[in-house]
Design a protein around this motif. Structure first.
Motif, short mmCIF file in Angstrom:
data_model
loop_
_atom_site.label_atom_id
_atom_site.label_comp_id
_atom_site.label_asym_id
_atom_site.label_seq_id
_atom_site.Cartn_x
_atom_site.Cartn_y
_atom_site.Cartn_z
N PHE A 90 -0.06 4.29 0.55
CA PHE A 90 -0.43 5.19 1.66
C PHE A 90 0.24 4.73 2.94
CE2 PHE A 90 -3.85 5.42 -1.46
CZ PHE A 90 -4.00 6.79 -1.61
N CYS A 126 0.83 -1.21 0.00
CA CYS A 126 0.00 0.00 0.00
C CYS A 126 0.87 1.26 0.00
CB CYS A 126 -0.92 0.00 1.23
SG CYS A 126 -1.79 1.57 1.40
N LYS A 133 -11.12 -8.51 5.41
CA LYS A 133 -10.61 -7.78 6.58
C LYS A 133 -11.04 -8.41 7.90
CE LYS A 133 -10.84 -3.63 3.87
NZ LYS A 133 -11.70 -2.57 3.41
N GLU A 187 -5.60 7.39 8.51
CA GLU A 187 -5.38 8.32 7.40
C GLU A 187 -3.87 8.64 7.35
OE1 GLU A 187 -7.23 9.51 4.80
OE2 GLU A 187 -8.60 7.99 5.52
N SER A 188 -3.25 8.31 6.22
CA SER A 188 -1.79 8.39 6.13
C SER A 188 -1.24 9.76 6.52
CB SER A 188 -1.32 8.00 4.72
OG SER A 188 -1.91 8.82 3.74
N LEU A 216 -9.43 1.11 6.06
CA LEU A 216 -8.24 1.42 5.27
C LEU A 216 -6.97 1.34 6.12
CD1 LEU A 216 -9.61 4.71 3.59
CD2 LEU A 216 -9.57 2.44 2.55
N VAL A 217 -5.88 0.91 5.49
CA VAL A 217 -4.56 1.05 6.12
C VAL A 217 -3.94 2.32 5.54
CG1 VAL A 217 -4.18 -1.38 6.55
CG2 VAL A 217 -3.47 -0.44 4.35
N1 GSH Z 1 -7.00 8.24 2.43
C1 GSH Z 1 -6.38 7.05 2.92
C2 GSH Z 1 -6.26 6.04 1.79
C3 GSH Z 1 -5.69 4.71 2.26
C4 GSH Z 1 -6.01 3.58 1.29
O1 GSH Z 1 -6.69 3.77 0.28
N2 GSH Z 1 -5.51 2.39 1.60
C5 GSH Z 1 -5.88 1.24 0.80
C6 GSH Z 1 -4.69 0.33 0.52
S1 GSH Z 1 -3.46 1.07 -0.48
C7 GSH Z 1 -6.87 0.40 1.59
O2 GSH Z 1 -6.75 0.25 2.78
N3 GSH Z 1 -7.85 -0.16 0.90
C8 GSH Z 1 -8.84 -1.01 1.48
C9 GSH Z 1 -10.20 -0.75 0.90
O3 GSH Z 1 -10.33 0.14 0.04
O4 GSH Z 1 -11.13 -1.44 1.29
C10 GSH Z 1 -5.02 7.37 3.51
O5 GSH Z 1 -4.40 8.35 3.07
O6 GSH Z 1 -4.60 6.68 4.45
#
Ligand code: GSH
Length: 241
Positions: free
Chosen positions: A31, A29, A56, A81-82, A68-69
């Protein structure tokens, strides 16, 4: 305990240790890589729990309802949130400070961070079309120009003579630019003649310990992205445990 293989739905959460900082992540990922870069750059002690984002675990969703990670957890504190996790780490671990202390410089960096989300959108558009959508490619390039200009004005890094939060904030997508280049035979999505400063910056970034610690080679990224595109993301590529 630090884990590598990802935890899926139905698994038990690895026990927390009082006082220990934990990162919930997914190895590929971009982020989460932002957070990993800041953790590595600051030599912060932490453990990683990788999560299967297709299946998950319930305990992961309890921590971040957005699913989200990255997520950080320490005792009773949970942060996600990153951008927020990176700022939090920079505040709590001020050594090797990454955010400019000058309010104007900080504001200028924030503007570029905002602009970067547009670049990310067009990056994925270009990726999906394998460079065959000229509009997506043009939009990506258009959104890359302010970054080329910023590096030209600032020096080696966005932070001048040393890396700043902005460098780590944008790096994961430039690391993956090589994957795009490898995938596209008809067009070079990251031409050095159009982006000479960014091209040089990429090479310098690759020498940073934090980048070396968190990066994957192009082939591994490609394998992951292809598995993801096929609907069966292989989060555990190359892992035996
Ligand atoms: N806005 C979030 C975006 C994080 C994100 O999109 N992570 C993706 C992996 S790269 C995720 O966890 N996706 C899981 C999903 O969409 O269900 C951040 O900046 O942390």
């Amino acid at each position: 305990m630090s884990t590598l293989k990802s935890y899926a739905k139905g698994t038990e959460m690895p026990a927390l240790t009082p006082g220990k900082l934990r990162l919930y992540s997914m190895r590929f990922c971009p982020f989460a890589q932002r957070t990993r870069l800041v953790l590595a750059h600051k030599n912060i002690e932490f453990e990683t729990v990788n999560v299967d984002l297709k299946e998950k675990p319930e305990w992961f969703l309890e921590r971040n309802p957005l699913g989200l990670v990255p997520v950080l957890e320490q005792d009773d504190k949970i942060i996600y949130e990153s951008a927020v996790t990176c700022d939090y780490l920079d505040d709590v671990y001020p050594e090797n400070k990454l955010t400019p202390s000058d309010p104007y410089s900080k504001a200028r960096d924030r503007i570029l961070m905002e602009m970067f989300s547009k670049l990310v959108t067009h990056y994925y558009g270009t990726f999906r079309s394998k460079g065959k959508d000229p509009e997506a490619l043009e939009s990506m390039w258009k959104n890359m120009l302010p970054f080329e200009k910023a590096i030209a004005e600032r020096g080696t890094y966005f932070g001048g003579d040393k890396p700043s939060m902005l460098d780590f904030f944008v790096w994961p997508w430039f690391e993956r630019m090589a994957v795009m280049v490898a995938m596209m035979s008809e067009v070079n999505p990251f031409p050095a003649e159009k982006f000479p400063k960014l091209t040089a910056w990429v090479e310098v970034m690759k020498t940073l310990p934090a980048v070396k610690e968190t990066m994957f080679d192009t082939t591994t990224h490609l394998i992951f992205l292809q598995s993801n595109a096929a609907g069966k993301p292989n989060y555990d590529i190359g892992l035996t445990m």
